[in-house]
Design a protein around this motif. Structure first.
Motif, PDB file in Angstrom:
ATOM      1  N   ASN A 168     -15.588  36.780  30.069  1.00 50.41           N
ATOM      2  CA  ASN A 168     -14.269  36.809  29.215  1.00 50.41           C
ATOM      3  C   ASN A 168     -13.258  35.544  29.818  1.00 50.41           C
ATOM      4  O   ASN A 168     -13.073  34.894  28.675  1.00 50.41           O
ATOM      5  N   ASP A 169     -13.443  35.376  30.838  1.00 47.69           N
ATOM      6  CA  ASP A 169     -12.755  33.943  31.449  1.00 47.69           C
ATOM      7  C   ASP A 169     -13.281  32.611  30.571  1.00 47.69           C
ATOM      8  O   ASP A 169     -12.377  31.965  30.222  1.00 47.69           O
ATOM      9  N   ILE A 170     -14.606  32.558  30.503  1.00 45.12           N
ATOM     10  CA  ILE A 170     -14.981  31.565  29.993  1.00 45.12           C
ATOM     11  C   ILE A 170     -15.006  31.501  28.513  1.00 45.12           C
ATOM     12  O   ILE A 170     -14.677  30.349  28.047  1.00 45.12           O
ATOM     13  N   MET A 171     -15.106  32.550  27.805  1.00 41.34           N
ATOM     14  CA  MET A 171     -14.780  32.705  26.480  1.00 41.34           C
ATOM     15  C   MET A 171     -13.404  32.384  25.922  1.00 41.34           C
ATOM     16  O   MET A 171     -13.000  31.358  25.220  1.00 41.34           O
ATOM     17  N   LYS A 193      -9.443  35.543  15.001  1.00 39.05           N
ATOM     18  CA  LYS A 193      -8.754  36.499  15.618  1.00 39.05           C
ATOM     19  C   LYS A 193      -8.431  36.593  17.134  1.00 39.05           C
ATOM     20  O   LYS A 193      -9.237  35.769  17.764  1.00 39.05           O
ATOM     21  N   ASP A 194      -7.399  37.177  17.574  1.00 41.22           N
ATOM     22  CA  ASP A 194      -7.228  37.200  19.069  1.00 41.22           C
ATOM     23  C   ASP A 194      -8.203  37.921  19.692  1.00 41.22           C
ATOM     24  O   ASP A 194      -8.452  37.655  20.826  1.00 41.22           O
ATOM     25  N   ARG A 202     -13.127  38.374  23.280  1.00 40.71           N
ATOM     26  CA  ARG A 202     -13.698  39.681  23.566  1.00 40.71           C
ATOM     27  C   ARG A 202     -14.955  40.224  22.819  1.00 40.71           C
ATOM     28  O   ARG A 202     -15.910  40.858  23.372  1.00 40.71           O
ATOM     29  N   GLU A 203     -14.911  39.839  21.529  1.00 43.77           N
ATOM     30  CA  GLU A 203     -15.979  40.336  20.814  1.00 43.77           C
ATOM     31  C   GLU A 203     -17.296  39.363  20.929  1.00 43.77           C
ATOM     32  O   GLU A 203     -18.436  40.004  21.002  1.00 43.77           O
ATOM     33  N   HIS A 204     -17.171  37.984  21.263  1.00 42.42           N
ATOM     34  CA  HIS A 204     -17.910  37.314  21.793  1.00 42.42           C
ATOM     35  C   HIS A 204     -18.911  37.923  22.853  1.00 42.42           C
ATOM     36  O   HIS A 204     -20.135  37.561  23.126  1.00 42.42           O
ATOM     37  N   VAL A 205     -18.021  38.199  23.940  1.00 44.47           N
ATOM     38  CA  VAL A 205     -18.273  38.785  25.077  1.00 44.47           C
ATOM     39  C   VAL A 205     -19.320  39.947  25.022  1.00 44.47           C
ATOM     40  O   VAL A 205     -20.692  40.001  25.552  1.00 44.47           O
ATOM     41  N   GLU A 206     -18.662  40.895  24.130  1.00 45.17           N
ATOM     42  CA  GLU A 206     -19.695  41.901  23.964  1.00 45.17           C
ATOM     43  C   GLU A 206     -20.922  41.670  23.199  1.00 45.17           C
ATOM     44  O   GLU A 206     -21.892  42.427  23.670  1.00 45.17           O
ATOM     45  N   SER A 207     -20.881  40.416  22.227  1.00 39.17           N
ATOM     46  CA  SER A 207     -22.260  40.156  21.648  1.00 39.17           C
ATOM     47  C   SER A 207     -23.108  39.512  22.444  1.00 39.17           C
ATOM     48  O   SER A 207     -24.355  39.814  22.659  1.00 39.17           O
ATOM     49  N   PHE A 208     -22.562  38.685  23.717  1.00 40.88           N
ATOM     50  CA  PHE A 208     -23.197  38.171  24.535  1.00 40.88           C
ATOM     51  C   PHE A 208     -23.948  39.312  25.448  1.00 40.88           C
ATOM     52  O   PHE A 208     -25.156  39.027  25.759  1.00 40.88           O
TER      53      PHE A 208
END
Length: 213
Positions: free
Chosen positions: A145-148, A164-165, A169-175
């Motif tokens: 999350n810090d990286i994204m 979007k804000d 977080r959505e990218h992290v979940e996908s990762f």
């Protein structure tokens, strides 16, 4: 003093042409690089490429060392519409092999050689080390999350389409959905390598880095 100046010039001339003006510039270098032959052995760059890289490095850092603030300043020029400081901090730590708060030319070309000329496994291991913020051998959601967030800050708010804000977080979940094979909440090096090597988009993007210089 003239003798000392001559010694500096002879050593550094391996990385530059023989103009008088450049000799005087090189005389100001405090941290001189190892021999060209040694770096040819340790990296996958040619002699000409190392000379070009050294001139660029020296122009930005006449003393032969880059501290974190200078690194951030240089990096901000590439991303003027975003806040690159957080991501530049992560990159600086990845290049700072000796963890002494400074990156010399050898540190710089060693990291660059892996990123641009390393094998797929070399590059992925380097990326994993970048993402593993506390260096404990696994990537947590908090770390990712810090990286994204740092990457989205780097890109800035004026992207199209507008992000979007919740995007980081959505990218992290996908990762994690893709990488965390055993669903234990962390991604190990083995999981990371296996997942990336099966991802065609990641493999294509890595191939694009070949022979950039």
């Amino acid at each position: 003093q003239s003798s000392k100046l001559g010694q500096l010039t002879v050593t550094d001339r391996r990385f530059a042409n023989d103009s008088i003006e450049e000799d005087f510039e090189l005389a100001t270098v405090c941290c001189r690089p190892d021999s060209l032959e040694k770096m040819l052995e340790q990296t996958k760059f040619t002699k000409t490429e190392l000379q070009i890289l050294y001139r660029s490095f020296k122009n930005e850092c006449p003393t032969g060392l880059v501290n974190e603030e200078t690194f951030k300043l240089i990096y901000s020029h590439f991303f003027p519409h975003g806040d690159s400081s957080a991501y530049a901090h992560l990159l600086f730590e990845a290049f700072d092999k000796h963890k002494n708060g400074a990156v010399n030319f050898e540190d710089f070309v060693a990291g660059l050689s892996i990123i641009l000329r390393g094998t797929v496994t070399d590059r992925l291991c380097w990326a994993f080390s970048l993402y593993d913020l506390n260096k404990d051998g696994c990537i947590t959601k908090e770390e990712m999350n810090d990286i994204m967030k740092s990457i989205y800050d780097l890109m800035g708010k004026y992207t199209y389409p507008c992000m979007k804000d919740s995007a980081p977080r959505e990218h992290v979940e996908s990762f994690f959905q893709k990488m965390d094979r055993n669903n234990d909440g962390v991604v190990t090096m083995e999981e990371f390598l296996e997942s990336c090597q099966k991802d065609e988009a990641i493999m294509e993007s890595m191939q694009m880095l070949d022979h950039v210089i």
